[in-house]
Design a protein around this motif. Structure first.
Motif, mmCIF file in Angstrom:
data_model
loop_
_atom_site.group_PDB
_atom_site.id
_atom_site.type_symbol
_atom_site.label_atom_id
_atom_site.label_comp_id
_atom_site.label_asym_id
_atom_site.label_seq_id
_atom_site.Cartn_x
_atom_site.Cartn_y
_atom_site.Cartn_z
ATOM 1 N N GLY A 37 0.562 -1.061 -0.012
ATOM 2 C CA GLY A 37 0.318 0.430 -0.377
ATOM 3 C C GLY A 37 0.571 1.005 0.038
ATOM 4 N N PRO A 38 1.496 1.776 1.253
ATOM 5 C CA PRO A 38 2.916 2.765 0.907
ATOM 6 C C PRO A 38 3.493 2.709 -0.324
ATOM 7 C CG PRO A 38 2.139 1.607 3.365
ATOM 8 C CD PRO A 38 1.704 0.636 2.223
ATOM 9 N N GLY A 39 4.203 1.899 -0.257
ATOM 10 C CA GLY A 39 5.445 1.736 -1.670
ATOM 11 C C GLY A 39 3.987 2.537 -3.207
ATOM 12 N N PHE A 40 2.726 1.749 -3.257
ATOM 13 C CA PHE A 40 2.179 2.213 -4.924
ATOM 14 C C PHE A 40 1.336 4.133 -4.683
ATOM 15 C CE2 PHE A 40 1.774 -1.884 -4.900
ATOM 16 C CZ PHE A 40 2.048 -2.213 -6.379
ATOM 17 N N LEU A 41 1.153 3.999 -2.651
ATOM 18 C CA LEU A 41 1.125 5.843 -2.352
ATOM 19 C C LEU A 41 2.221 6.617 -3.084
ATOM 20 C CD1 LEU A 41 -1.807 4.885 -1.105
ATOM 21 C CD2 LEU A 41 -1.709 6.559 0.492
ATOM 22 N N MET A 42 3.506 5.786 -2.924
ATOM 23 C CA MET A 42 4.671 6.516 -3.294
ATOM 24 C C MET A 42 4.783 7.190 -4.489
ATOM 25 S SD MET A 42 7.918 5.923 -4.212
ATOM 26 C CE MET A 42 8.270 3.879 -3.440
ATOM 27 N N SER A 43 4.763 5.905 -5.666
ATOM 28 C CA SER A 43 4.554 5.589 -6.916
ATOM 29 C C SER A 43 3.939 6.554 -7.337
ATOM 30 C CB SER A 43 4.320 4.549 -7.139
ATOM 31 O OG SER A 43 3.073 3.672 -7.412
ATOM 32 N N ILE A 44 3.267 7.756 -7.449
ATOM 33 C CA ILE A 44 2.088 8.274 -7.526
ATOM 34 C C ILE A 44 3.064 9.556 -7.765
ATOM 35 C CG2 ILE A 44 0.368 9.416 -7.515
ATOM 36 C CD1 ILE A 44 -1.254 7.650 -6.207
ATOM 37 N N MET A 85 17.062 4.631 -9.076
ATOM 38 C CA MET A 85 17.769 5.320 -8.285
ATOM 39 C C MET A 85 16.324 5.907 -7.364
ATOM 40 S SD MET A 85 20.886 8.082 -10.070
ATOM 41 C CE MET A 85 19.779 9.048 -11.842
ATOM 42 N N GLY A 86 15.516 7.015 -7.786
ATOM 43 C CA GLY A 86 14.189 6.672 -6.959
ATOM 44 C C GLY A 86 13.884 5.990 -6.090
ATOM 45 N N LEU A 87 13.714 4.653 -6.273
ATOM 46 C CA LEU A 87 13.812 4.013 -5.924
ATOM 47 C C LEU A 87 14.916 3.423 -4.317
ATOM 48 C CD1 LEU A 87 11.958 1.431 -4.917
ATOM 49 C CD2 LEU A 87 13.554 -0.543 -6.016
ATOM 50 N N ARG A 100 11.749 -5.819 4.809
ATOM 51 C CA ARG A 100 11.489 -7.005 4.364
ATOM 52 C C ARG A 100 10.152 -6.589 2.641
ATOM 53 N NH1 ARG A 100 12.152 -12.433 5.669
ATOM 54 N NH2 ARG A 100 9.937 -12.453 6.211
ATOM 55 N N TYR A 101 8.998 -6.321 3.880
ATOM 56 C CA TYR A 101 8.196 -5.897 2.365
ATOM 57 C C TYR A 101 7.918 -5.348 2.589
ATOM 58 C CZ TYR A 101 6.487 -10.885 5.570
ATOM 59 O OH TYR A 101 6.588 -11.904 5.277
ATOM 60 N N TYR A 102 7.933 -4.430 2.668
ATOM 61 C CA TYR A 102 7.960 -2.622 2.174
ATOM 62 C C TYR A 102 9.398 -2.316 1.019
ATOM 63 C CZ TYR A 102 5.329 -0.586 6.174
ATOM 64 O OH TYR A 102 4.447 -0.346 7.182
ATOM 65 N N THR A 103 10.354 -3.176 1.255
ATOM 66 C CA THR A 103 11.333 -3.342 -0.301
ATOM 67 C C THR A 103 10.552 -3.859 -1.213
ATOM 68 O OG1 THR A 103 13.191 -3.220 1.075
ATOM 69 C CG2 THR A 103 13.145 -3.916 -0.920
ATOM 70 N N ILE A 104 10.209 -5.202 -0.516
ATOM 71 C CA ILE A 104 9.670 -5.647 -2.512
ATOM 72 C C ILE A 104 8.199 -4.948 -2.761
ATOM 73 C CG2 ILE A 104 8.123 -7.542 -2.439
ATOM 74 C CD1 ILE A 104 9.815 -9.127 -0.640
ATOM 75 N N GLU A 105 7.449 -4.620 -1.857
ATOM 76 C CA GLU A 105 6.558 -3.432 -2.314
ATOM 77 C C GLU A 105 6.535 -2.552 -3.076
ATOM 78 O OE1 GLU A 105 3.353 -1.265 -1.003
ATOM 79 O OE2 GLU A 105 5.038 -0.778 0.334
ATOM 80 N N SER A 106 7.633 -1.765 -2.666
ATOM 81 C CA SER A 106 7.706 -0.519 -3.318
ATOM 82 C C SER A 106 8.643 -0.421 -4.499
ATOM 83 C CB SER A 106 8.976 0.124 -2.425
ATOM 84 O OG SER A 106 7.898 0.551 -1.493
ATOM 85 N N THR A 107 9.897 -2.223 -4.332
ATOM 86 C CA THR A 107 10.187 -2.180 -6.036
ATOM 87 C C THR A 107 8.885 -2.713 -7.020
ATOM 88 O OG1 THR A 107 12.102 -2.926 -4.903
ATOM 89 C CG2 THR A 107 11.987 -4.101 -6.978
ATOM 90 N N ALA A 126 14.232 6.605 3.001
ATOM 91 C CA ALA A 126 12.969 7.094 3.080
ATOM 92 C C ALA A 126 11.774 6.146 3.938
ATOM 93 C CB ALA A 126 12.163 7.759 2.673
ATOM 94 N N ALA A 127 11.926 5.219 3.593
ATOM 95 C CA ALA A 127 10.910 4.033 4.484
ATOM 96 C C ALA A 127 11.576 3.462 5.701
ATOM 97 C CB ALA A 127 11.084 2.993 3.119
#
Length: 515
Positions: A64-71, A103-105, A280-287, A111-112
């Motif tokens: 969830g948080p990673g997808f909001l960030m990706s916007i 680089m953005g990732l 670990r989970y935030y890294t996967i979902e943000s990627t 930040a996460a």
């Protein structure tokens, strides 16, 4: 700090939690305990220093948080950069888009990491770590960056509304309609974090489907597309577009946003294994989220590369006239491409303006430690952006050229603000006093500073190029020079404070309280 204290720092931080509970109750928090998503599941050893085994169910709960960030990687400003890069440079900058997203990732994962390891977001930590004058400067810069981004996002939504209404609704009317997203946001927040994240998932899916449809209509050359991704190529004619591709990837307000969003999950920060699991989970979902954003950006770039690269129209395409040019190039079809573009642009604009409202709450609350009701804070945040945007819409509605000039100035505003979020972030995640055992290692620190330096240099080039063309007259040039000197001095101050904090200024405030 004494050497023996250095090794006991994580214990000091843990022991100090109870001492700080009463003070923290009076401080602004990203999420109240009843708002957080509780991670279900019972592990054999919940106190272990190691992360529990991987679970698909838990990955879903952390998603969830990673997808909001990706916007922020898909806002109208980025889409305009994509279409101009495609029209002017063809497929040749796709490799740069890929590496810029990588680089953005990296920066967003830092930040996460800060938010998960400390339980506090970037704005709160800046308030604690910097003296009052520096804190106020950082807050003002963050607000200016947010306002600049919000103007571009609201104007993008207004352009989409104008397209979908066949020009019946002028730009200023679209701005008013878009301003109502503040109340949509407040309405959705009442139903919980997961419902809000689901709405953003729908908006991202709408963008993906719209631009994928355009990609299918355009039928770009597969071989050239693949070569553009795999083979680095840069020429003097495309340097400005290359700078734009990299420069618009890191948005200052997005660093504040992501460090706060990750706190929407209930993670026990006193247990090392739980923090590792969350990271670990935030890294996967943000990627995954940024892979999706890269594909969407690639769709937009290749559609305009196929249709306009090498044509006389290439240098005149912008967000305002892009839909009309697409319609003239690709025709109507089963569903006119003009409206497909409008739907995708509207989804991008609406999602980014709502996340902007979200970020504004965290920035204002974190820097100023304001405990206001959410509706009031959201209204203040939205007003800060809507008032100047309405002025822009009324003044610039009649001319595409003036809107393009305004967009250039807003891009410059964004570029100026990047160091004021990026440098504090890198300084904070490098400090054991703040991060404990989760501070970044020497290799990651070196890579992060190299990426930050590259982004700052690239944006510096953009600023120099812009002002060299805009500066006329001795007085204006003098003012620019004075401003540049103060700007560079403050950046050096931020960087030096992070590098030699312990020896020059003493330990951070909250560590002193723990000791």
């Amino acid at each position: 700090m004494r050497p023996q204290d250095h090794h006991q720092q994580p214990l000091l931080l843990n022991r100090g939690e109870e001492d700080k509970e009463e003070a923290e109750e009076e401080q602004e928090a990203a999420y109240d305990s009843d708002e957080k998503v509780h991670i279900v599941g019972i592990d054999v050893d919940s106190d272990s220093e190691y992360a529990p085994p991987f679970s698909w169910r838990k990955l879903w709960l952390f998603t969830g948080p990673g997808f909001l960030m990706s916007i922020a990687f898909l806002d109208p400003g980025n889409l305009e950069g994509d279409l101009q890069a495609g029209a002017i440079a063809g497929y040749s900058l796709l490799w740069l888009l890929l590496w810029a997203t990588a680089m953005g990732l990296l920066v967003q994962l830092l930040a996460a990491r800060l938010g998960v390891a400390t339980g506090r977001h970037l704005a709160e930590l800046c308030r604690e770590e910097y003296p009052s004058w520096a804190r106020m400067v950082l807050w003002i810069m963050a607000e200016l960056a947010l306002i600049g981004a919000d103007i571009q996002e609201v104007i993008g939504s207004a352009i989409a509304i104008k397209i979908l209404s066949n020009g019946v609704l002028p730009l200023w009317a679209g701005v008013i309609i878009t301003a109502c997203d503040c109340f949509i946001f407040l309405f959705l927040e009442n139903y919980g974090v997961r419902k809000l994240e689901a709405v953003f998932a729908v908006l991202i899916a709408t963008m993906a489907l719209s631009f994928a449809w355009m990609f299918g209509d355009a039928k770009p050359n597969g071989k050239e597309l693949l070569m553009g991704i795999l083979v680095p190529k840069l020429s003097s004619k495309t340097i400005q577009q290359a700078v734009g591709v990299v420069g618009c990837i890191i948005m200052p307000h997005n660093l504040f946003l992501h460090s706060a969003l990750v706190q929407s999950r209930d993670v026990d920060h006193t247990k090392k294994g739980r923090v590792k699991e969350a990271l670990r989970y935030y890294t996967i979902e943000s990627t995954i989220a940024l892979i999706v954003s890269f594909i969407i950006n690639l769709f937009v770039t290749t559609v305009f590369a196929k249709g306009f690269y090498g044509t006389d129209l290439a240098n005149s395409i912008g967000l305002v006239n892009a839909g009309q040019y697409l319609q003239e190039k690709y025709g109507g079809g089963l569903f006119p491409i003009l409206y497909i573009w409008g739907i995708g642009l509207l989804a991008a604009g609406q999602s980014s303006t709502i996340t902007g409202t979200y970020a504004g709450q965290f920035i204002m609350g974190g820097f100023l430690n304001l405990r206001l009701k959410k509706w009031l804070r959201a209204l203040i945040t939205r007003s800060c952006a809507i008032v100047p945007t309405m002025i822009v819409a009324l003044v610039f509605d009649t001319s595409e050229d003036t809107l393009d000039v305004l967009n250039e100035w807003l891009n410059v505003l964004q570029s100026i603000q990047i160091p004021f979020a990026l440098i504090p972030l890198l300084c904070l995640v490098s400090k054991e006093q703040i991060m404990g055992t989760f501070k970044i290692g020497s290799v990651l620190k070196m890579v992060s500073w190299l990426v930050a330096g590259l982004v700052i240099v690239i944006n510096g080039y953009l600023l120099i190029d812009f002002f060299s063309n805009e500066v006329n007259g001795v007085i204006f040039a003098t003012v620019v020079c004075i401003f540049t000197g103060a700007y560079v001095a403050f950046i050096v101050y931020l960087a030096s404070r992070g590098i030699t904090f312990a020896s020059w200024w003493g330990p951070p405030k909250h560590v002193e309280a723990v000791e």
